[in-house]
Each structure stands twice: as C-alpha cells, then as structure tokens.
Write a protein that holds these residues in place. Structure first.
Motif, mmCIF file in Angstrom:
data_model
loop_
_atom_site.group_PDB
_atom_site.id
_atom_site.type_symbol
_atom_site.label_atom_id
_atom_site.label_comp_id
_atom_site.label_asym_id
_atom_site.label_seq_id
_atom_site.Cartn_x
_atom_site.Cartn_y
_atom_site.Cartn_z
ATOM 1 N N MET A 172 -6.844 -7.775 2.463
ATOM 2 C CA MET A 172 -6.722 -7.246 3.681
ATOM 3 C C MET A 172 -7.502 -7.582 5.005
ATOM 4 O O MET A 172 -9.112 -8.130 5.024
ATOM 5 C CB MET A 172 -7.277 -5.867 3.195
ATOM 6 C CG MET A 172 -7.332 -4.551 4.470
ATOM 7 S SD MET A 172 -7.804 -3.301 3.948
ATOM 8 C CE MET A 172 -9.866 -4.098 4.069
ATOM 9 N N HIS A 206 0.816 -1.016 -0.192
ATOM 10 C CA HIS A 206 -0.412 0.157 0.082
ATOM 11 C C HIS A 206 0.639 1.330 -0.673
ATOM 12 O O HIS A 206 1.829 1.412 0.248
ATOM 13 C CB HIS A 206 -0.949 -0.466 0.783
ATOM 14 C CG HIS A 206 0.053 -0.196 2.305
ATOM 15 N ND1 HIS A 206 0.023 -0.956 3.181
ATOM 16 C CD2 HIS A 206 0.426 1.224 2.913
ATOM 17 C CE1 HIS A 206 0.893 -1.024 4.513
ATOM 18 N NE2 HIS A 206 0.517 0.851 4.034
ATOM 19 N N VAL A 212 -8.828 -4.975 -3.582
ATOM 20 C CA VAL A 212 -8.540 -5.479 -2.630
ATOM 21 C C VAL A 212 -8.891 -6.496 -2.269
ATOM 22 O O VAL A 212 -9.890 -6.331 -3.278
ATOM 23 C CB VAL A 212 -8.317 -4.513 -1.585
ATOM 24 C CG1 VAL A 212 -8.431 -4.745 -0.390
ATOM 25 C CG2 VAL A 212 -7.766 -3.230 -1.903
#
Length: 148
Positions: free
Chosen positions: A22, A3, A53
């Motif tokens: 995540m 990220h 994600v």
C-alpha cells in the motif's frame, strides 16, 4: 493494489479488503471510494481488512494521513470525526498502532484490531455508549472526548 470496497447492508458497514503493498496514492484512492459509499448509504461505520497488506508508508506519510483523509471526506461534505473506523491487521502492528495514535490524536475515531469479530463488535457499539464519547464544541461540531 487489489482491493474491494462494499456496503454490508446486514451490518450497516462500509467494508474494504486490501492486499499487497500500500502506497499513499493507493490509500487515498481507497479512502475516496469508502467516503463515497459511506455518504451514499448514510453509514458511519467503516471496517478495513489490512491482514494481507504490507504498508509502504513512511512515518511522515502516516503522520500526514489524518489531514489527507479529512480533506477527502470534506470534499464529499462529510465530517470525518463523525465516522468510526476499525482496522484489522496481521503484520506491521507497530506501524498500525502508530497510525491509530496519530488518527486519535487528530480527533478521529479509529482503532486497530487483530481479530475481525472484535473489530466488528466495536463498530456495532451504539446508543448511549457512543454518544457519551462525543461532545459538542463551540461551533456545534461533535468531537471525540480526550481519552485519559
């Protein structure tokens, strides 16, 4: 989870781009970085790109997320209800819509988008339109008005 968290001085936004799976711990780590930059730059607009994600949070973790985010922002001396967050997603839309509903129901100003330009346009709304959505409570804090 790879990220980035940066301050976009041109748009006066804290921007984050995420990819991969995540987890709750990773979400808290990223939010901590976002809060730190938002405080340093006195920036109340936050843009998060979740398009790459895969969310691995349970419904219970999503339900608890507003309290965790509030605690992180509070640890920096910040009121989370004063910050506006736009999340851009490409998949798992139902999970993110649930996420948005949980956040809004807990007094946080967050919205989910599938279009980057619409998300940034929403964040750029300022002035009277933004102020009209806020109202002071008895403690002098500003909270988001209830939506019909």
């Amino acid at each position: 989870m790879p990220h980035t968290v940066i301050y976009n001085s041109e748009l006066h936004l804290v921007e984050s781009k995420l990819q991969g799976d995540m987890t709750l711990g990773e979400a808290e780590e990223i939010v901590t970085k976002i809060a730190k930059i938002a405080k340093e730059k006195d920036c109340r607009s936050i843009f998060i790109d979740f398009r790459n994600v895969s969310q691995k949070l349970s419904m219970w973790q999503i339900y608890e997320l507003p309290n965790r985010l509030k605690n992180i922002f509070t640890s920096f001396g910040m009121k989370l209800s004063l910050y506006k967050r736009a999340n851009v997603v490409a998949k798992d839309l139902d999970d993110y819509v649930f996420h948005e509903n949980v956040m809004v129901n807990r007094g946080q100003n967050e919205k989910v988008f599938t279009d980057i330009d619409q998300a940034k346009e929403w964040l750029m709304e300022t002035g009277a339109a933004q102020q009209s959505r806020l109202c002071a409570n008895s403690a002098g804090d500003y909270l988001q008005e209830k939506r019909p």
